[in-house]
Design a protein around this motif. Structure first.
Motif, PDB file in Angstrom:
ATOM      1  N   ALA A   1       1.046  -1.185  -0.176  1.00 40.70           N
ATOM      2  CA  ALA A   1       0.255   0.024  -0.421  1.00 40.70           C
ATOM      3  C   ALA A   1       1.092   1.072   0.048  1.00 40.70           C
ATOM      4  CB  ALA A   1      -0.720  -0.063   1.222  1.00 40.70           C
ATOM      5  N   LEU A   2       0.817   1.851  -1.412  1.00 40.25           N
ATOM      6  CA  LEU A   2       1.659   2.828  -1.499  1.00 40.25           C
ATOM      7  C   LEU A   2       1.013   4.466  -1.091  1.00 40.25           C
ATOM      8  CD1 LEU A   2       3.061   0.564  -3.423  1.00 40.25           C
ATOM      9  CD2 LEU A   2       4.633   3.127  -3.899  1.00 40.25           C
ATOM     10  N   ILE A   3       0.837   4.962  -0.428  1.00 36.64           N
ATOM     11  CA  ILE A   3      -0.141   6.598  -0.062  1.00 36.64           C
ATOM     12  C   ILE A   3       0.525   7.523   0.049  1.00 36.64           C
ATOM     13  CG2 ILE A   3      -0.982   7.460   2.235  1.00 36.64           C
ATOM     14  CD1 ILE A   3      -0.904   4.599   3.481  1.00 36.64           C
ATOM     15  N   THR A   4       0.557   9.081  -0.901  1.00 35.14           N
ATOM     16  CA  THR A   4       0.994   9.755  -0.760  1.00 35.14           C
ATOM     17  C   THR A   4       0.055  10.791   0.070  1.00 35.14           C
ATOM     18  OG1 THR A   4      -0.655  10.704  -2.926  1.00 35.14           O
ATOM     19  CG2 THR A   4       2.067   9.456  -2.689  1.00 35.14           C
ATOM     20  N   HIS A   5       0.641  11.399   1.066  1.00 29.65           N
ATOM     21  CA  HIS A   5      -0.599  12.189   1.735  1.00 29.65           C
ATOM     22  C   HIS A   5      -0.046  13.244   2.488  1.00 29.65           C
ATOM     23  CE1 HIS A   5       2.170  10.843   5.407  1.00 29.65           C
ATOM     24  NE2 HIS A   5       2.420   9.998   4.303  1.00 29.65           N
ATOM     25  N   GLN A   6      -0.820  14.171   3.620  1.00 29.94           N
ATOM     26  CA  GLN A   6      -0.346  15.988   3.536  1.00 29.94           C
ATOM     27  C   GLN A   6       0.605  15.164   4.511  1.00 29.94           C
ATOM     28  OE1 GLN A   6      -0.768  18.443   1.546  1.00 29.94           O
ATOM     29  NE2 GLN A   6      -1.925  16.954   0.365  1.00 29.94           N
ATOM     30  N   THR A   7       1.257  16.170   4.948  1.00 28.51           N
ATOM     31  CA  THR A   7       2.108  16.304   6.462  1.00 28.51           C
ATOM     32  C   THR A   7       1.661  15.673   7.773  1.00 28.51           C
ATOM     33  OG1 THR A   7       2.655  18.742   7.132  1.00 28.51           O
ATOM     34  CG2 THR A   7       4.001  17.285   4.957  1.00 28.51           C
ATOM     35  N   ARG A   8      -0.556  16.455   7.961  1.00 33.87           N
ATOM     36  CA  ARG A   8      -0.070  16.162   9.133  1.00 33.87           C
ATOM     37  C   ARG A   8      -1.029  14.574   8.913  1.00 33.87           C
ATOM     38  NH1 ARG A   8      -4.685  17.958   5.586  1.00 33.87           N
ATOM     39  NH2 ARG A   8      -6.499  17.185   5.181  1.00 33.87           N
TER      40      ARG A   8
ATOM     41  N   PHE B   1       8.113   0.011  -7.829  1.00 29.91           N
ATOM     42  CA  PHE B   1       6.956   1.401  -8.900  1.00 29.91           C
ATOM     43  C   PHE B   1       6.995   2.502  -8.875  1.00 29.91           C
ATOM     44  CE2 PHE B   1       5.567  -1.979  -5.431  1.00 29.91           C
ATOM     45  CZ  PHE B   1       4.776  -2.086  -5.339  1.00 29.91           C
ATOM     46  N   ASP B   2       7.044   2.896  -9.843  1.00 25.24           N
ATOM     47  CA  ASP B   2       7.003   4.272 -10.704  1.00 25.24           C
ATOM     48  C   ASP B   2       6.228   5.300  -9.725  1.00 25.24           C
ATOM     49  OD1 ASP B   2       8.202   3.700 -13.517  1.00 25.24           O
ATOM     50  OD2 ASP B   2       9.561   3.301 -11.095  1.00 25.24           O
ATOM     51  N   LEU B   3       6.402   6.578  -9.216  1.00 25.78           N
ATOM     52  CA  LEU B   3       5.450   7.034  -9.047  1.00 25.78           C
ATOM     53  C   LEU B   3       5.095   8.619  -9.608  1.00 25.78           C
ATOM     54  CD1 LEU B   3       5.369   7.216  -5.457  1.00 25.78           C
ATOM     55  CD2 LEU B   3       3.757   5.621  -6.806  1.00 25.78           C
ATOM     56  N   THR B   4       4.143   9.203 -10.334  1.00 25.66           N
ATOM     57  CA  THR B   4       4.439  10.581 -10.855  1.00 25.66           C
ATOM     58  C   THR B   4       3.542  11.306 -10.042  1.00 25.66           C
ATOM     59  OG1 THR B   4       5.212   9.933 -13.237  1.00 25.66           O
ATOM     60  CG2 THR B   4       4.654  11.801 -12.619  1.00 25.66           C
ATOM     61  N   LEU B   5       4.050  12.581  -9.644  1.00 23.78           N
ATOM     62  CA  LEU B   5       3.415  13.730  -8.870  1.00 23.78           C
ATOM     63  C   LEU B   5       3.364  15.050  -9.097  1.00 23.78           C
ATOM     64  CD1 LEU B   5       4.589  12.476  -4.696  1.00 23.78           C
ATOM     65  CD2 LEU B   5       2.456  11.389  -6.302  1.00 23.78           C
TER      66      LEU B   5
ATOM     67  N   SER C   1       0.547  15.628  -2.987  1.00 21.34           N
ATOM     68  CA  SER C   1       1.436  15.369  -2.038  1.00 21.34           C
ATOM     69  C   SER C   1       3.141  15.533  -1.794  1.00 21.34           C
ATOM     70  CB  SER C   1       1.400  13.692  -1.860  1.00 21.34           C
ATOM     71  OG  SER C   1       0.017  13.332  -1.647  1.00 21.34           O
ATOM     72  N   SER C   2       2.761  15.752  -0.158  1.00 18.55           N
ATOM     73  CA  SER C   2       4.175  16.602   0.367  1.00 18.55           C
ATOM     74  C   SER C   2       5.125  15.038   1.625  1.00 18.55           C
ATOM     75  CB  SER C   2       4.200  17.437   1.333  1.00 18.55           C
ATOM     76  OG  SER C   2       3.617  17.731   2.713  1.00 18.55           O
TER      77      SER C   2
END
Length: 244
Positions: free
Chosen positions: A67-74, A124-128, A133-134
């Motif tokens: 499970a790869l999660i991109t999210h805010q710092t909080r 896994f390759d991710l493009t943001l 997200s940070s």
């Protein structure tokens, strides 16, 4: 989960599509034959490309689909010493990470297509885009356990420059939601094929470093696990590379 197929490489894109806007200018009575001039299209947001590579370091503990999660710092998926939320409990007991997509502060959830077999590696390759997200987290369950999980907890992408690689090693954590009985019918992995998530919490109800598997070979006669399912820490090696 008994049919474990190592996944060599997944190409995953997390991006925001831009819709072109065409604004028609009003025509005056003296210029009825002129064509409207479209406004210039907005420039696309710059993108950032990353590659995440995960290696299973255990001898006989398949990992549930990453499970790869991109999210805010909080946002943080777990806090050692505190009770697991329902989403973490579900992942740690069954390998199901779908609930993370609905949590406040999470921007995107991407899951692997297959379990990660012992000794194998996945990339896994991710493009943001810059507007996304940070921070980044990764979670997976050790499926031949009652409620063990591992991963990366809230890594900030802000300081990772192009061609830089950040490496992590993860120990196994215990979600503290299910007793480590190792009993028949309680483990979802191929060693047992038992149940996954159970809403009853019969352990200490806090996240802590997992104490390891005992197994029937080491004195727990009711265990469905053997000595091969024991593991040392770390259980995962993880790297994040900034490609562009």
């Amino acid at each position: 989960m008994s049919n474990i197929k190592p996944m060599a490489h997944n190409k995953i894109f997390l991006s925001i599509a831009l819709t072109s806007l065409l604004t028609l200018s009003a025509c005056s009575d003296n210029d009825t034959g002129s064509m409207p001039t479209p406004e210039p299209e907005p420039a696309p947001n710059p993108t950032q490309d990353y590659r995440v590579t995960v290696t299973n370091l255990t001898a006989n503990q398949p990992m549930s689909p990453m499970a790869l999660i991109t999210h805010q710092t909080r946002f943080t998926p777990w806090v050692t010493g505190e009770a697991a939320n329902l989403t973490l409990e579900t992942l740690a007991e069954s390998g199901d990470s779908a609930g993370f997509a609905n949590l406040d502060g999470v921007d995107a959830l991407v899951t692997g297509e297959a379990a990660l077999a012992p000794g194998m590696k996945q990339s896994f390759d991710l493009t943001l885009t810059d507007s996304e997200s940070s921070s980044f987290s990764l979670l997976t369950m050790l499926v031949n356990t009652n409620d063990a999980f591992a991963g990366v907890n809230s890594f900030s992408l802000a300081g990772l420059e192009v061609n830089m690689i950040k490496k992590f090693s993860s120990i196994a954590y215990d979600a503290g939601t299910e007793a480590n009985s190792e009993a028949k019918g309680t483990i979802p992995g191929p060693a047992d094929g038992g149940e996954g998530f159970n809403p009853i919490r019969d352990d200490v109800d806090r996240v802590y470093a997992h104490s390891g598997v005992i197994s029937s070979d080491d004195g727990l006669s009711s265990s469905v696990l053997s000595a091969s399912h024991r593991f040392d820490n770390p259980v995962l090696a993880i790297s994040i590379e900034r490609l562009r």
